[in-house]
Design an enzyme around this catalytic site. Structure first.
Site, PDB file in Angstrom:
ATOM      1  N   CYS A   1      -4.824 -79.498 140.267  1.00 23.14           N
ATOM      2  CA  CYS A   1      -5.178 -78.238 140.919  1.00 23.14           C
ATOM      3  C   CYS A   1      -3.925 -77.651 141.565  1.00 23.14           C
ATOM      4  CB  CYS A   1      -6.262 -78.354 141.973  1.00 23.14           C
ATOM      5  SG  CYS A   1      -7.831 -78.928 141.344  1.00 23.14           S
TER       6      CYS A   1
ATOM      7  N   ARG B   1      -0.823 -77.739 136.531  1.00 21.27           N
ATOM      8  CA  ARG B   1      -1.522 -78.664 137.412  1.00 21.27           C
ATOM      9  C   ARG B   1      -3.026 -78.715 137.109  1.00 21.27           C
ATOM     10  NH1 ARG B   1       1.609 -79.898 142.081  1.00 21.27           N
ATOM     11  NH2 ARG B   1      -0.271 -80.587 143.106  1.00 21.27           N
TER      12      ARG B   1
ATOM     13  N   TRP C   1      -8.292 -78.298 138.062  1.00 22.77           N
ATOM     14  CA  TRP C   1      -8.518 -79.444 137.175  1.00 22.77           C
ATOM     15  C   TRP C   1      -9.784 -80.088 137.704  1.00 22.77           C
ATOM     16  CZ3 TRP C   1      -8.701 -84.866 137.589  1.00 22.77           C
ATOM     17  CH2 TRP C   1      -8.593 -85.565 136.384  1.00 22.77           C
TER      18      TRP C   1
ATOM     19  N   ASN D   1      -7.329 -78.596 146.938  1.00 19.42           N
ATOM     20  CA  ASN D   1      -6.757 -79.469 145.917  1.00 19.42           C
ATOM     21  C   ASN D   1      -6.997 -80.895 146.376  1.00 19.42           C
ATOM     22  OD1 ASN D   1      -5.022 -80.987 144.336  1.00 19.42           O
ATOM     23  ND2 ASN D   1      -3.163 -80.253 145.348  1.00 19.42           N
ATOM     24  N   GLY D   2      -7.607 -81.726 145.541  1.00 15.78           N
ATOM     25  CA  GLY D   2      -7.879 -83.104 145.953  1.00 15.78           C
ATOM     26  C   GLY D   2      -9.372 -83.354 146.002  1.00 15.78           C
TER      27      GLY D   2
ATOM     28  N   GLU E   1       6.083 -95.216 124.755  1.00 17.62           N
ATOM     29  CA  GLU E   1       6.278 -93.823 125.158  1.00 17.62           C
ATOM     30  C   GLU E   1       6.029 -92.883 123.969  1.00 17.62           C
ATOM     31  OE1 GLU E   1       6.256 -92.212 127.680  1.00 17.62           O
ATOM     32  OE2 GLU E   1       7.278 -90.330 127.296  1.00 17.62           O
TER      33      GLU E   1
ATOM     34  N   LYS F   1       3.191 -89.944 123.917  1.00 15.25           N
ATOM     35  CA  LYS F   1       3.573 -88.540 123.676  1.00 15.25           C
ATOM     36  C   LYS F   1       2.738 -87.973 122.546  1.00 15.25           C
ATOM     37  CE  LYS F   1       5.195 -87.825 126.301  1.00 15.25           C
ATOM     38  NZ  LYS F   1       5.642 -88.231 127.619  1.00 15.25           N
TER      39      LYS F   1
ATOM     40  N   GLU G   1      -1.133 -87.598 123.491  1.00 21.81           N
ATOM     41  CA  GLU G   1      -1.541 -86.634 124.520  1.00 21.81           C
ATOM     42  C   GLU G   1      -1.432 -85.186 124.054  1.00 21.81           C
ATOM     43  OE1 GLU G   1       0.490 -86.341 128.374  1.00 21.81           O
ATOM     44  OE2 GLU G   1       2.340 -87.021 127.457  1.00 21.81           O
TER      45      GLU G   1
ATOM     46  N   HIS H   1      -1.428-110.325 114.551  1.00 21.95           N
ATOM     47  CA  HIS H   1      -2.478-111.077 115.250  1.00 21.95           C
ATOM     48  C   HIS H   1      -3.774-110.291 115.348  1.00 21.95           C
ATOM     49  CE1 HIS H   1       0.156-114.402 116.220  1.00 21.95           C
ATOM     50  NE2 HIS H   1       1.095-113.507 116.490  1.00 21.95           N
TER      51      HIS H   1
ATOM     52  N   LYS I   1      -0.635 -82.010 135.026  1.00 23.12           N
ATOM     53  CA  LYS I   1       0.718 -82.548 135.167  1.00 23.12           C
ATOM     54  C   LYS I   1       0.795 -83.593 136.265  1.00 23.12           C
ATOM     55  CE  LYS I   1       5.169 -82.485 134.426  1.00 23.12           C
ATOM     56  NZ  LYS I   1       5.591 -83.238 133.235  1.00 23.12           N
TER      57      LYS I   1
HETATM   58  O1  M6R Z   1       4.509 -87.456 138.202  1.00 21.87           O
HETATM   59  P1  M6R Z   1       4.413 -88.823 137.644  1.00 21.87           P
HETATM   60  O2  M6R Z   1       5.678 -89.268 136.967  1.00 21.87           O
HETATM   61  O3  M6R Z   1       3.993 -89.840 138.683  1.00 21.87           O
HETATM   62  O4  M6R Z   1       3.259 -88.775 136.580  1.00 21.87           O
HETATM   63  C1  M6R Z   1       2.811 -89.934 135.960  1.00 21.87           C
HETATM   64  C2  M6R Z   1       1.959 -89.632 134.749  1.00 21.87           C
HETATM   65  O5  M6R Z   1       0.809 -88.939 135.118  1.00 21.87           O
HETATM   66  C3  M6R Z   1       2.713 -88.825 133.690  1.00 21.87           C
HETATM   67  O6  M6R Z   1       3.882 -89.462 133.308  1.00 21.87           O
HETATM   68  C4  M6R Z   1       1.831 -88.612 132.448  1.00 21.87           C
HETATM   69  O7  M6R Z   1       1.591 -89.821 131.825  1.00 21.87           O
HETATM   70  C5  M6R Z   1       2.493 -87.613 131.486  1.00 21.87           C
HETATM   71  N1  M6R Z   1       1.559 -86.613 131.098  1.00 21.87           N
HETATM   72  C6  M6R Z   1       2.994 -88.245 130.236  1.00 21.87           C
HETATM   73  O8  M6R Z   1       3.620 -87.316 129.408  1.00 21.87           O
END
Ligand code: M6R
Length: 612
Positions: free
Chosen positions: A2, A27, A74, A100-101, A485, A489, A492, A508, A607
């Protein structure tokens, strides 16, 4: 999670709010809304979905007025809908809030309010705050906000406005971030700085447990207990260019292309010329490193998502280069696992935003168990940065795309510097080894640039990946971290199922799923396990999988087993994750693009995950 904006000043509030929300959309983008005060009343406009839907509504029915608040959501409580979109109002419509929260005790508050005759119009936790503020209002919005938040529990930020006090906005921070932007005769409020960088670079951070009263003349701060707070503003280094796409189709692509510069910036000033030639690491910014590094007997790394993957790389770096036993744990797991953290250990919390709720909670836990806390973060003044004993900043600049790219590389660079520094200080690395690694670090920006010079191959391979139902990412040692990673990527932003595993684990169980044409992305840069990696790939090939490898440019053997090879320049194996991530980011980007996905704002995500 948010985004909140507020404005008081001479401009059209609607315009400032919408522009701010555009910058904060990363956000959350389930709905958006604004409320603008004008002629003794407050008008609200909101719409489910992306900001453009709100903009379309505002074009049809613009809101006049010079002060207002806005929100991009969000969803946590209640589905994305017009009804659940913020701002929320009390029954009279005189009081309006954005939030927010999470208000944890909202059910009790809601039923108490219902008992007094309040009728709720949304399913959100936020609406209780609007009714609470209205119920206790006695001529001073600040006092009403203070009373309302005293009754609410949870981690949140609240911004309130009433038609009874035009030109005044009151905000409270109960953990979730808030900043005040100071202009000339105008004042801004936002969840984070990029929202208002078009207007000002002078900021005040609202600290946890503080209330800010914002007018066109500036802002006053006080604690929830009512004690006045004096705080000097600071000037942000970021500028508004860094939050524009600058000709790229997506922020993600722009941020991928910024990586050479980001590596250089994160290294900047942290490699010092050695009198005997070459360079050495210099981390004078950390007071902690001025202590005795020999005292660190264990490192606990904690983080989530991509930052966690940086932590997985960090574990190997700290163990291999500095001989410090290191654990890496997801923050949300660490918190509930009764970890055996002792005094003398160092907690390294990694977070791009510095606001991830789970990471903050795990960092606090580690600290309360006696470890010192080092933050590796990108956002100056973030909660994590302010709570830590020391901060190592990654100078990646604002990262807007939900999928993290440049912040990840900067985290790896930060960890490499720290591991090398610790290694030398603890006598694990000699000067020669340190200089060799420093020279390799210095060469990384140019090497990353050369990977970005060939976009053709990832683009072509993306056509193949876009047809897949499942994609497996494998690697050994540090390459496994890169595989993790790469898989994150891809999934997502493309929504294709992707799974990463250590290459040796495939046989396995998961090998049962590998059939003709199954894409297997193999990261193969670690020379100590290369022969094993090649053997594993033979097994995969025997099942007629399509193997896409990421390997050094001079690796001749990999081409004998892989169908396609994405080449990266050779570097020290401990630094290869910094380069090997880049082709995988590109693969994910072009695959998602082919599938027509919403790359910068993938579904269901935000984000900054500021809720637990
Ligand atoms: O702001 P942060 O680095 O703490 O965020 C952690 C994760 O939410 C963030 O890396 C998320 O996994 C990304 N969308 C990955 O691309």
């Amino acid at each position: 999670m948010c985004g909140i904006v507020g404005y008081v000043g001479p401009r059209s509030a609607q315009e400032v709010l919408v522009r701010g929300l555009r910058r904060l959309e990363y956000r959350g983008y389930d709905s958006a809304g604004v409320a603008v005060a004008h002629n003794g009343s407050v008008a609200v406009s909101k719409a489910e979905g992306k900001l453009d839907r709100l903009v379309a509504r505002l074009e049809e029915a613009p809101l006049q007025g010079r002060s207002g608040i806005g929100h991009t959501r969000w969803a946590t409580h209640g589905v994305p809908s017009d009804r659940n979109a913020h701002p929320h109002t009390d029954t009279t419509g005189d009081f309006v809030v954005v939030h927010n929260g999470i208000v944890e005790n909202y059910r009790e508050l809601r039923s108490e309010l219902q008992d007094t005759g309040v009728r709720f119009r949304s399913e959100t936790d936020t609406e209780v705050l609007a009714h609470l503020v209205a119920a206790v209002y006695d001529g001073d919005l600040k006092e009403a906000v203070r009373d309302a938040i005293a009754r609410a529990s949870g981690a949140f930020a609240l911004v309130a406005m009433t038609c009874h006090e035009p030109g005044r906005i009151v905000a409270a921070r109960m953990i979730s971030p808030l900043v005040v932007g100071l202009g000339d005769g105008e004042t801004f409020l936002a969840s984070d700085m990029p929202a208002v960088l078009d207007y000002t670079r002078r900021f005040l951070i609202v600290e946890d447990g503080e209330i800010a009263v914002v007018t066109g003349d500036g802002a006053t701060l006080e604690t929830i207990e009512g004690e006045a707070v004096e705080r000097s503003p600071f000037t942000a280094h970021w500028d508004s260019d860094s939050v524009q796409k600058s000709g790229f189709d997506h922020f993600m692509l722009k941020e991928i292309h910024e990586q050479p510069e980001v590596i250089a910036r994160t290294l900047g000033g942290r490699l010092r010329e050695h009198p005997g030639g070459g360079a050495e690491t210099a981390l004078d910014e950390l007071s902690w490193v001025r202590g005795d590094p020999a005292d660190v007997d264990k490192i606990w790394i904690t983080a989530c998502g991509t930052a966690y993957h940086a932590g997985v790389v960090g574990r190997t770096l700290f163990e291999r280069l500095a001989a410090i036993p290191t654990e890496v744990a997801y923050a949300h797991e660490l918190r509930y696992s009764n970890p055996l953290i002792r005094e003398g250990s160092l907690a390294l919390a990694i977070s791009q935003s510095g606001e991830t709720a789970d990471t903050l909670a795990a960092a606090r836990l580690a600290r309360s168990e006696g470890s010192s806390l080092l933050a590796l973060t990108n956002v100056v003044g973030s909660s994590l940065a302010r709570e830590a004993d020391d901060v190592l900043y990654t100078w990646a600049g604002p990262e807007i795309s939900v999928a993290s790219t440049k912040a990840y590389l900067a985290m790896l660079v930060g960890e490499s510097l720290l591991a090398i520094w610790l290694g030398r200080a603890r006598g694990v690395l000699d000067t020669g080894a340190e200089r060799e690694l420093a020279a390799e670090l210095r060469a990384l920006p140019g090497k990353a640039e050369s990977i970005l010079g060939d976009l053709d191959k990832p683009r072509r391979l993306a056509a193949e990946l876009a047809r897949a139902g499942s994609i497996y990412f494998i690697g050994r040692g540090l390459d496994y971290a890169t595989a993790m990673e790469g898989a994150l990527k891809l999934k997502e932003i493309s929504y294709i199922h992707a799974e990463a595993m250590p290459a040796g684990e495939l046989k396995h169980g998961t090998l049962a799923l590998v059939t003709e044409g199954t894409p297997v992305v193999a990261v193969a840069t670690q020379q100590d396990v290369q022969s094993k990696m090649l053997l594993g790939l033979q097994e995969v090939k025997a099942r007629r999988a399509t193997v896409i490898a990421v390997a050094y440019e001079d690796d001749d053997e990999i081409g004998l087993v892989a169908d396609h090879v994405l080449r990266i320049p050779r570097t020290a194996d401990v630094l290869s994750p910094i380069l090997a991530a880049v082709p995988l980011q590109l693969l994910a980007y072009y695959t998602a693009r082919r599938l027509g996905r919403d790359i910068d704002q993938p579904r269901n995500l935000a984000k900054s995950v500021t809720v637990e």
